[in-house]
Design a protein around this motif. Structure first.
Motif, PDB file in Angstrom:
ATOM      1  N   GLN A   3       0.849  -1.185   0.000  1.00 19.26           N
ATOM      2  CA  GLN A   3       0.000   0.000   0.000  1.00 19.26           C
ATOM      3  C   GLN A   3       0.885   1.235   0.000  1.00 19.26           C
ATOM      4  O   GLN A   3       2.081   1.168   0.285  1.00 19.26           O
ATOM      5  N   LEU A   4       0.258   2.345  -0.301  1.00 23.34           N
ATOM      6  CA  LEU A   4       0.920   3.636  -0.177  1.00 23.34           C
ATOM      7  C   LEU A   4       0.335   4.337   1.044  1.00 23.34           C
ATOM      8  O   LEU A   4      -0.879   4.402   1.203  1.00 23.34           O
ATOM      9  N   VAL A   5       1.202   4.848   1.876  1.00 20.48           N
ATOM     10  CA  VAL A   5       0.777   5.511   3.103  1.00 20.48           C
ATOM     11  C   VAL A   5       1.150   6.980   3.019  1.00 20.48           C
ATOM     12  O   VAL A   5       2.324   7.322   2.833  1.00 20.48           O
ATOM     13  N   ALA A  24       5.823   3.685   0.463  1.00 19.82           N
ATOM     14  CA  ALA A  24       5.367   2.310   0.316  1.00 19.82           C
ATOM     15  C   ALA A  24       5.262   1.679   1.706  1.00 19.82           C
ATOM     16  O   ALA A  24       6.090   1.943   2.573  1.00 19.82           O
ATOM     17  N   SER A  25       4.249   0.859   1.894  1.00 15.91           N
ATOM     18  CA  SER A  25       4.023   0.276   3.226  1.00 15.91           C
ATOM     19  C   SER A  25       5.083  -0.756   3.580  1.00 15.91           C
ATOM     20  O   SER A  25       5.222  -1.140   4.738  1.00 15.91           O
ATOM     21  N   ARG A  26       5.807  -1.214   2.603  1.00 15.67           N
ATOM     22  CA  ARG A  26       6.903  -2.147   2.832  1.00 15.67           C
ATOM     23  C   ARG A  26       8.181  -1.567   2.253  1.00 15.67           C
ATOM     24  O   ARG A  26       8.201  -1.145   1.098  1.00 15.67           O
ATOM     25  N   SER A  27       9.227  -1.568   3.038  1.00 12.41           N
ATOM     26  CA  SER A  27      10.493  -0.977   2.603  1.00 12.41           C
ATOM     27  C   SER A  27      11.153  -1.771   1.487  1.00 12.41           C
ATOM     28  O   SER A  27      12.062  -1.276   0.830  1.00 12.41           O
ATOM     29  N   THR A  28      10.673  -2.988   1.249  1.00 16.25           N
ATOM     30  CA  THR A  28      11.263  -3.805   0.194  1.00 16.25           C
ATOM     31  C   THR A  28      10.741  -3.430  -1.187  1.00 16.25           C
ATOM     32  O   THR A  28      11.177  -3.992  -2.181  1.00 16.25           O
ATOM     33  N   PHE A  29       9.802  -2.502  -1.209  1.00 16.23           N
ATOM     34  CA  PHE A  29       9.261  -2.035  -2.476  1.00 16.23           C
ATOM     35  C   PHE A  29       9.929  -0.729  -2.869  1.00 16.23           C
ATOM     36  O   PHE A  29      10.165   0.139  -2.030  1.00 16.23           O
ATOM     37  N   SER A  30      10.218  -0.582  -4.133  1.00 19.30           N
ATOM     38  CA  SER A  30      10.730   0.686  -4.635  1.00 19.30           C
ATOM     39  C   SER A  30       9.614   1.386  -5.418  1.00 19.30           C
ATOM     40  O   SER A  30       8.813   0.762  -6.098  1.00 19.30           O
ATOM     41  N   VAL A  31       9.587   2.707  -5.242  1.00 18.11           N
ATOM     42  CA  VAL A  31       8.568   3.507  -5.915  1.00 18.11           C
ATOM     43  C   VAL A  31       9.131   4.007  -7.241  1.00 18.11           C
ATOM     44  O   VAL A  31      10.211   4.605  -7.267  1.00 18.11           O
ATOM     45  N   ASN A  32       8.449   3.781  -8.308  1.00 18.11           N
ATOM     46  CA  ASN A  32       8.898   4.226  -9.623  1.00 18.11           C
ATOM     47  C   ASN A  32       8.238   5.565  -9.950  1.00 18.11           C
ATOM     48  O   ASN A  32       8.511   6.561  -9.315  1.00 18.11           O
ATOM     49  N   ARG A  33       7.356   5.577 -10.914  1.00 19.02           N
ATOM     50  CA  ARG A  33       6.604   6.790 -11.211  1.00 19.02           C
ATOM     51  C   ARG A  33       5.651   7.085 -10.058  1.00 19.02           C
ATOM     52  O   ARG A  33       5.043   6.164  -9.513  1.00 19.02           O
ATOM     53  N   ASP A  72      13.101  10.214  -1.937  1.00 17.08           N
ATOM     54  CA  ASP A  72      14.182   9.587  -1.198  1.00 17.08           C
ATOM     55  C   ASP A  72      14.066   8.095  -1.492  1.00 17.08           C
ATOM     56  O   ASP A  72      13.279   7.380  -0.866  1.00 17.08           O
ATOM     57  N   ASN A  73      14.843   7.646  -2.459  1.00 16.77           N
ATOM     58  CA  ASN A  73      14.710   6.248  -2.891  1.00 16.77           C
ATOM     59  C   ASN A  73      15.087   5.266  -1.784  1.00 16.77           C
ATOM     60  O   ASN A  73      14.531   4.164  -1.705  1.00 16.77           O
ATOM     61  N   ALA A  74      16.006   5.640  -0.936  1.00 18.52           N
ATOM     62  CA  ALA A  74      16.417   4.742   0.146  1.00 18.52           C
ATOM     63  C   ALA A  74      15.261   4.463   1.109  1.00 18.52           C
ATOM     64  O   ALA A  74      15.202   3.400   1.729  1.00 18.52           O
ATOM     65  N   LYS A  75      14.359   5.416   1.214  1.00 13.90           N
ATOM     66  CA  LYS A  75      13.207   5.271   2.104  1.00 13.90           C
ATOM     67  C   LYS A  75      11.935   4.923   1.338  1.00 13.90           C
ATOM     68  O   LYS A  75      10.863   4.834   1.949  1.00 13.90           O
ATOM     69  N   SER A  76      12.048   4.764   0.020  1.00 10.98           N
ATOM     70  CA  SER A  76      10.856   4.495  -0.811  1.00 10.98           C
ATOM     71  C   SER A  76       9.764   5.519  -0.522  1.00 10.98           C
ATOM     72  O   SER A  76       8.584   5.178  -0.389  1.00 10.98           O
ATOM     73  N   THR A  77      10.174   6.763  -0.426  1.00  9.16           N
ATOM     74  CA  THR A  77       9.256   7.840  -0.044  1.00  9.16           C
ATOM     75  C   THR A  77       9.372   8.999  -1.019  1.00  9.16           C
ATOM     76  O   THR A  77      10.472   9.338  -1.473  1.00  9.16           O
ATOM     77  N   VAL A  78       8.241   9.581  -1.325  1.00  6.99           N
ATOM     78  CA  VAL A  78       8.196  10.761  -2.174  1.00  6.99           C
ATOM     79  C   VAL A  78       7.510  11.871  -1.393  1.00  6.99           C
ATOM     80  O   VAL A  78       6.554  11.617  -0.641  1.00  6.99           O
ATOM     81  N   THR A  90      -7.033  23.826  -0.749  1.00  7.78           N
ATOM     82  CA  THR A  90      -7.748  22.964   0.190  1.00  7.78           C
ATOM     83  C   THR A  90      -8.317  21.737  -0.509  1.00  7.78           C
ATOM     84  O   THR A  90      -8.812  21.825  -1.632  1.00  7.78           O
ATOM     85  N   GLY A  91      -8.226  20.608   0.169  1.00 11.59           N
ATOM     86  CA  GLY A  91      -8.778  19.377  -0.376  1.00 11.59           C
ATOM     87  C   GLY A  91      -7.986  18.181   0.089  1.00 11.59           C
ATOM     88  O   GLY A  91      -7.089  18.291   0.920  1.00 11.59           O
ATOM     89  N   VAL A  92      -8.349  17.038  -0.467  1.00 16.54           N
ATOM     90  CA  VAL A  92      -7.633  15.810  -0.152  1.00 16.54           C
ATOM     91  C   VAL A  92      -6.569  15.581  -1.217  1.00 16.54           C
ATOM     92  O   VAL A  92      -6.848  15.698  -2.417  1.00 16.54           O
ATOM     93  N   TYR A  93      -5.383  15.259  -0.773  1.00 15.19           N
ATOM     94  CA  TYR A  93      -4.276  14.980  -1.673  1.00 15.19           C
ATOM     95  C   TYR A  93      -3.995  13.477  -1.662  1.00 15.19           C
ATOM     96  O   TYR A  93      -3.868  12.860  -0.594  1.00 15.19           O
ATOM     97  N   TYR A  94      -3.900  12.924  -2.861  1.00 20.34           N
ATOM     98  CA  TYR A  94      -3.650  11.502  -3.033  1.00 20.34           C
ATOM     99  C   TYR A  94      -2.354  11.303  -3.821  1.00 20.34           C
ATOM    100  O   TYR A  94      -2.056  12.063  -4.738  1.00 20.34           O
ATOM    101  N   CYS A  95      -1.637  10.251  -3.492  1.00 21.12           N
ATOM    102  CA  CYS A  95      -0.527   9.852  -4.339  1.00 21.12           C
ATOM    103  C   CYS A  95      -0.938   8.589  -5.098  1.00 21.12           C
ATOM    104  O   CYS A  95      -1.737   7.789  -4.621  1.00 21.12           O
ATOM    105  N   ASN A  96      -0.363   8.460  -6.266  1.00 22.06           N
ATOM    106  CA  ASN A  96      -0.631   7.318  -7.134  1.00 22.06           C
ATOM    107  C   ASN A  96       0.699   6.894  -7.725  1.00 22.06           C
ATOM    108  O   ASN A  96       1.418   7.726  -8.286  1.00 22.06           O
ATOM    109  N   ALA A  97       1.028   5.623  -7.590  1.00 27.72           N
ATOM    110  CA  ALA A  97       2.380   5.206  -7.965  1.00 27.72           C
ATOM    111  C   ALA A  97       2.424   3.834  -8.613  1.00 27.72           C
ATOM    112  O   ALA A  97       1.527   2.996  -8.429  1.00 27.72           O
ATOM    113  N   ASP A  98       3.499   3.645  -9.359  1.00 28.23           N
ATOM    114  CA  ASP A  98       3.880   2.322  -9.831  1.00 28.23           C
ATOM    115  C   ASP A  98       5.057   1.876  -8.977  1.00 28.23           C
ATOM    116  O   ASP A  98       5.954   2.675  -8.701  1.00 28.23           O
ATOM    117  N   MET A  99       5.059   0.617  -8.562  1.00 25.71           N
ATOM    118  CA  MET A  99       6.111   0.136  -7.682  1.00 25.71           C
ATOM    119  C   MET A  99       6.660  -1.200  -8.172  1.00 25.71           C
ATOM    120  O   MET A  99       6.030  -1.887  -8.980  1.00 25.71           O
TER     121      MET A  99
END
Length: 121
Positions: A3-5, A24-33, A72-78, A90-99
């Protein structure tokens, strides 16, 4: 299932700043786009920014010069750094990714749960 958190939303005054994070909810996943979307109250979700796996960023005209995407690719975080915030932000912000997981399996079009940003005095 990965999941994305998202985190970092909140209440801020006009002109203020917030930094959103999407991991990414798991550090073993890398986030691409990864792309960031903004859903204003009672309006459609719109793309506001994004960054490729190679680090190339793109922005909607409405946020250029105010928002910055970084990763930060080491943390799989954008991150989405939002400065000079306006009430229209104002509003809800969502991320959408390929991993990609450690075995090379790819996961496309994964959405985060959203984080609420309120810009108000």
């Amino acid at each position: 299932q990965v999941q994305l958190v998202e985190s970092g939303g909140g209440l801020v005054q006009p002109g203020g700043s917030l930094r959103l994070a999407c991991a990414a909810s798991r550090s073993t996943f890398s986030v691409n786009r990864i792309d960031w979307y903004h859903e204003p109250p009672l309006k459609q979700r719109e793309l506001v920014a994004g960054i490729t796996s190679g680090g190339s960023a793109h922005y909607a005209d409405s946020v250029k010069g105010r928002f910055t995407v970084s990763r930060d690719n080491a943390k799989s975080t954008v991150y989405l750094q939002m400065n000079s915030l306006k009430p229209d932000d104002t509003g809800v912000y969502y991320c959408n990714a390929d991993m990609t997981d450690v075995n090379g399996a790819k996961y496309f079009d994964t959405w985060g749960q959203g984080t609420l940003v309120t810009v108000s005095s």
